[in-house]
Design a protein around this motif. Structure first.
Motif, PDB file in Angstrom:
ATOM      1  N   UNK A 207     -11.658 -54.761  97.576  1.00 43.47           N
ATOM      2  CA  UNK A 207     -11.879 -54.031  96.324  1.00 43.47           C
ATOM      3  C   UNK A 207     -13.231 -54.402  95.711  1.00 43.47           C
ATOM      4  N   UNK A 208     -13.567 -55.693  95.744  1.00 43.13           N
ATOM      5  CA  UNK A 208     -14.863 -56.125  95.197  1.00 43.13           C
ATOM      6  C   UNK A 208     -15.995 -55.504  95.995  1.00 43.13           C
ATOM      7  N   UNK A 209     -15.866 -55.460  97.325  1.00 41.89           N
ATOM      8  CA  UNK A 209     -16.906 -54.852  98.163  1.00 41.89           C
ATOM      9  C   UNK A 209     -17.088 -53.379  97.843  1.00 41.89           C
ATOM     10  N   UNK A 210     -16.012 -52.726  97.420  1.00 44.45           N
ATOM     11  CA  UNK A 210     -16.096 -51.314  97.060  1.00 44.45           C
ATOM     12  C   UNK A 210     -16.578 -51.125  95.624  1.00 44.45           C
ATOM     13  N   UNK A 211     -16.636 -52.213  94.875  1.00 40.79           N
ATOM     14  CA  UNK A 211     -17.029 -52.107  93.478  1.00 40.79           C
ATOM     15  C   UNK A 211     -15.904 -51.629  92.587  1.00 40.79           C
ATOM     16  N   UNK A 212     -14.667 -51.797  93.028  1.00 39.41           N
ATOM     17  CA  UNK A 212     -13.510 -51.356  92.235  1.00 39.41           C
ATOM     18  C   UNK A 212     -12.916 -52.542  91.479  1.00 39.41           C
ATOM     19  N   UNK A 213     -12.157 -52.234  90.430  1.00 36.22           N
ATOM     20  CA  UNK A 213     -11.543 -53.290  89.619  1.00 36.22           C
ATOM     21  C   UNK A 213     -10.388 -53.938  90.384  1.00 36.22           C
ATOM     22  N   UNK A 214     -10.162 -55.219  90.094  1.00 32.85           N
ATOM     23  CA  UNK A 214      -9.098 -55.981  90.771  1.00 32.85           C
ATOM     24  C   UNK A 214      -7.934 -56.175  89.800  1.00 32.85           C
ATOM     25  N   UNK A 215      -6.687 -55.816  90.186  1.00 35.46           N
ATOM     26  CA  UNK A 215      -5.534 -55.971  89.284  1.00 35.46           C
ATOM     27  C   UNK A 215      -5.223 -57.446  88.993  1.00 35.46           C
ATOM     28  N   UNK A 216      -4.611 -57.686  87.833  1.00 33.92           N
ATOM     29  CA  UNK A 216      -4.198 -59.044  87.472  1.00 33.92           C
ATOM     30  C   UNK A 216      -2.936 -59.426  88.260  1.00 33.92           C
ATOM     31  N   UNK A 217      -2.784 -60.705  88.633  1.00 33.96           N
ATOM     32  CA  UNK A 217      -1.584 -61.137  89.373  1.00 33.96           C
ATOM     33  C   UNK A 217      -0.340 -61.052  88.494  1.00 33.96           C
ATOM     34  N   UNK A 218       0.802 -60.842  89.159  1.00 33.17           N
ATOM     35  CA  UNK A 218       2.075 -60.741  88.432  1.00 33.17           C
ATOM     36  C   UNK A 218       2.532 -62.115  87.970  1.00 33.17           C
ATOM     37  N   UNK A 219       3.278 -62.136  86.870  1.00 26.87           N
ATOM     38  CA  UNK A 219       3.797 -63.401  86.334  1.00 26.87           C
ATOM     39  C   UNK A 219       4.927 -63.914  87.213  1.00 26.87           C
ATOM     40  N   UNK A 220       5.037 -65.223  87.308  1.00 25.47           N
ATOM     41  CA  UNK A 220       6.078 -65.837  88.130  1.00 25.47           C
ATOM     42  C   UNK A 220       7.449 -65.650  87.489  1.00 25.47           C
ATOM     43  N   UNK A 221       8.470 -65.529  88.323  1.00 20.58           N
ATOM     44  CA  UNK A 221       9.859 -65.391  87.867  1.00 20.58           C
ATOM     45  C   UNK A 221      10.450 -66.779  87.652  1.00 20.58           C
ATOM     46  N   UNK A 222      11.133 -67.017  86.520  1.00 22.99           N
ATOM     47  CA  UNK A 222      11.727 -68.334  86.283  1.00 22.99           C
ATOM     48  C   UNK A 222      12.674 -68.735  87.415  1.00 22.99           C
ATOM     49  N   UNK A 223      12.673 -70.031  87.744  1.00 28.09           N
ATOM     50  CA  UNK A 223      13.542 -70.526  88.811  1.00 28.09           C
ATOM     51  C   UNK A 223      14.998 -70.473  88.368  1.00 28.09           C
ATOM     52  N   UNK A 224      15.903 -70.273  89.348  1.00 24.90           N
ATOM     53  CA  UNK A 224      17.341 -70.203  89.092  1.00 24.90           C
ATOM     54  C   UNK A 224      18.008 -71.401  89.751  1.00 24.90           C
ATOM     55  N   UNK A 225      18.861 -72.102  88.997  1.00 25.67           N
ATOM     56  CA  UNK A 225      19.619 -73.228  89.552  1.00 25.67           C
ATOM     57  C   UNK A 225      20.984 -73.276  88.890  1.00 25.67           C
ATOM     58  N   UNK A 226      22.035 -73.232  89.710  1.00 25.67           N
ATOM     59  CA  UNK A 226      23.404 -73.321  89.215  1.00 25.67           C
ATOM     60  C   UNK A 226      23.995 -74.659  89.637  1.00 25.67           C
ATOM     61  N   UNK A 227      24.567 -75.390  88.679  1.00 20.62           N
ATOM     62  CA  UNK A 227      25.200 -76.668  88.959  1.00 20.62           C
ATOM     63  C   UNK A 227      26.710 -76.483  89.022  1.00 20.62           C
ATOM     64  N   UNK A 228      27.310 -77.015  90.080  1.00 19.25           N
ATOM     65  CA  UNK A 228      28.745 -76.831  90.314  1.00 19.25           C
ATOM     66  C   UNK A 228      29.384 -78.177  90.628  1.00 19.25           C
ATOM     67  N   UNK A 229      30.463 -78.510  89.903  1.00 22.60           N
ATOM     68  CA  UNK A 229      31.251 -79.695  90.188  1.00 22.60           C
ATOM     69  C   UNK A 229      32.502 -79.261  90.957  1.00 22.60           C
ATOM     70  N   UNK A 230      32.623 -79.721  92.197  1.00 24.12           N
ATOM     71  CA  UNK A 230      33.710 -79.284  93.080  1.00 24.12           C
ATOM     72  C   UNK A 230      34.688 -80.432  93.278  1.00 24.12           C
ATOM     73  N   UNK A 231      35.985 -80.123  93.153  1.00 31.84           N
ATOM     74  CA  UNK A 231      37.016 -81.140  93.362  1.00 31.84           C
ATOM     75  C   UNK A 231      38.200 -80.521  94.099  1.00 31.84           C
ATOM     76  N   UNK A 232      39.096 -81.381  94.574  1.00 38.62           N
ATOM     77  CA  UNK A 232      40.283 -80.957  95.324  1.00 38.62           C
ATOM     78  C   UNK A 232      41.514 -81.163  94.467  1.00 38.62           C
ATOM     79  N   UNK A 233      42.392 -80.161  94.434  1.00 33.17           N
ATOM     80  CA  UNK A 233      43.628 -80.296  93.677  1.00 33.17           C
ATOM     81  C   UNK A 233      44.455 -81.461  94.222  1.00 33.17           C
ATOM     82  N   UNK A 234      45.109 -82.207  93.321  1.00 33.00           N
ATOM     83  CA  UNK A 234      45.846 -83.412  93.718  1.00 33.00           C
ATOM     84  C   UNK A 234      46.942 -83.103  94.733  1.00 33.00           C
ATOM     85  N   UNK A 235      47.596 -81.954  94.603  1.00 33.21           N
ATOM     86  CA  UNK A 235      48.709 -81.631  95.503  1.00 33.21           C
ATOM     87  C   UNK A 235      48.255 -81.334  96.930  1.00 33.21           C
TER      88      UNK A 235
END
Length: 401
Positions: free
Chosen positions: A272-300
């Motif tokens: 794009x620069x070689x053509x003399x055209x404008x360069x678009x702005x980069x997209x914003x990053x997506x927030x990271x996703x993290x799920x916390x899970x406590x896993x246990x076994x029923x007593x029976x």
């Protein structure tokens, strides 16, 4: 399979017994009838002999009555020994014919409508495949035995793509869409397979599929990458930067494909620069996703599981594909345990937690080590992927098969 046929043989013998026992009893009844007829004939002969002796004067009336009474008692005693026998209304030959036809008819009906193929397939699936070719062969057998299994069609398509067989992959993804509906992740894989099967040309059909995907999920990484490649090849560099920029914002910092995407963006900027055209702005990053899970076994369940049994903890889309988005593997000995599920645990790059607003958390115990079926499980109602609190998950429910 041997166990199944042994059980079937036992049931068949029981059915044959129900047919043949009346026939054998009928033969015995016939013998009893023949003996009874002989006894009657002997009784009548004895009575005739007594009458002749009485007429000749060899017996008086008292002796005649005594002889008749004795002959009658002997006849009655012989009849009581034989018992009352009832002849079968079916006759003798019909049960015999049915006993011969029953195994043939049962085998034919089972081969026509039975589940022998599914049973064989289940036994084969108990062992993990050693090679990609073996995995593909199993998936092909699965879709043949279970043609409505959308998940199997999906994974078969993925396997075909790994083998550089995009034409067959496109057909498998088309079947998955037909069985499961037009979910964006399925349509994205279908579009990508069609693109590579058609010599990397962005046809109207592929574009339509991609646009349908982005209308439902603007963060679909497969279509963003595909449209970025197609735009770059057609020298639409501004569009390539836009699509690849949106894709790079979705990738984790340590994602191995991120460097290639950023390199493509840099090359498009230079054009794009070689053509003399404008360069678009980069997209914003997506927030990271993290799920916390406590896993246990029923007593029976403590005495019903083994410490080495495998435990799978995974998240799947609340509304979307049935395959897991992210998963962790533990053992019963590790429980209770707290795990976290994030985009870095994604089973497939194009299916991440961050791409879905809600997911369902599931934990499954499987002695065979299979994530798709086991003996016990626990699950939770759908939770938002933005949820920050720890989710409590108890394994307490038997699997229904």
């Amino acid at each position: 399979m041997t166990t199944f046929w042994l059980a079937a043989a036992v049931l068949l013998l029981a059915a044959l017994a129900l047919l043949l026992i009346p026939v054998l009893r009928g033969q015995r009844a016939q013998a009893e009838e023949d003996r009874t007829a002989l006894n009657v004939a002997l009784y009548q002969e004895r009575i005739t002999e007594l009458d002749a002796q009485y007429a000749a004067g060899a017996l008086d009336s008292t002796q005649l009555e005594q002889g008749r009474s004795e002959a009658a008692r002997e006849l009655l005693a012989d009849t009581e020994k034989g018992g009352l026998q009832v002849r079968s209304p079916l006759g003798r030959w019909l049960p015999l014919a049915l006993s011969l036809l029953l195994p043939v008819v049962a085998a034919g009906l089972y081969l026509q409508w039975g589940a022998s193929a599914a049973l064989t397939l289940r036994q084969e699936m108990a062992q993990a495949p050693q090679t990609l070719e073996e995995a593909v062969a199993r998936l092909e057998a699965t879709v043949k035995a279970q043609p409505d299994n959308a998940e199997a069609w999906y994974f078969l398509g993925r396997s075909y793509m790994s083998q550089q067989r995009p034409q067959q992959a496109a057909g498998a993804f088309a079947q998955a869409v037909d069985k499961a509906g037009r979910h964006p992740e399925l349509l994205a894989q279908w579009a990508q397979a069609l693109y590579f099967a058609g010599n990397q040309r962005l046809t109207a059909e592929i574009r339509q599929l991609g646009e349908e995907v982005l209308a439902q999920d603007p963060q679909d990484v497969t279509v963003l990458g595909l449209f970025g490649v197609a735009a770059f090849e057609e020298q639409r560099f501004a569009e390539a930067i836009e699509y690849w920029g949106r894709l790079a914002a979705l990738l984790a910092a340590n994602d191995p494909s991120r460097a290639a995407i950023e390199g493509g963006i840099a090359r498009a900027r230079e054009e794009l620069i070689a053509r003399g055209e404008s360069v678009p702005e980069p997209a914003a990053a997506v927030p990271a996703v993290e799920l916390k899970v406590k896993v246990s076994l029923a007593a029976e369940l403590a005495d019903k599981v083994q410490p080495g049994d495998t435990v799978f903890v995974f998240a799947r889309a609340a509304s979307g594909p049935p395959m897991p988005l992210a998963a962790k593997r533990l053992t019963v000995a590790d429980l209770p345990a707290e795990v976290s599920l994030s985009d870095s645990d994604a089973m497939m790059p194009q299916l991440k937690l961050s791409g879905f607003p809600e997911v369902q958390l599931v934990a499954r115990i499987s002695r065979a080590g299979s994530p798709t079926e086991g003996e016990w499980f626990g699950d939770l109602p759908p939770v938002k992927t933005a949820e920050s609190s720890t989710q409590v998950l108890v394994i307490d429910t038997p699997e229904v098969r």
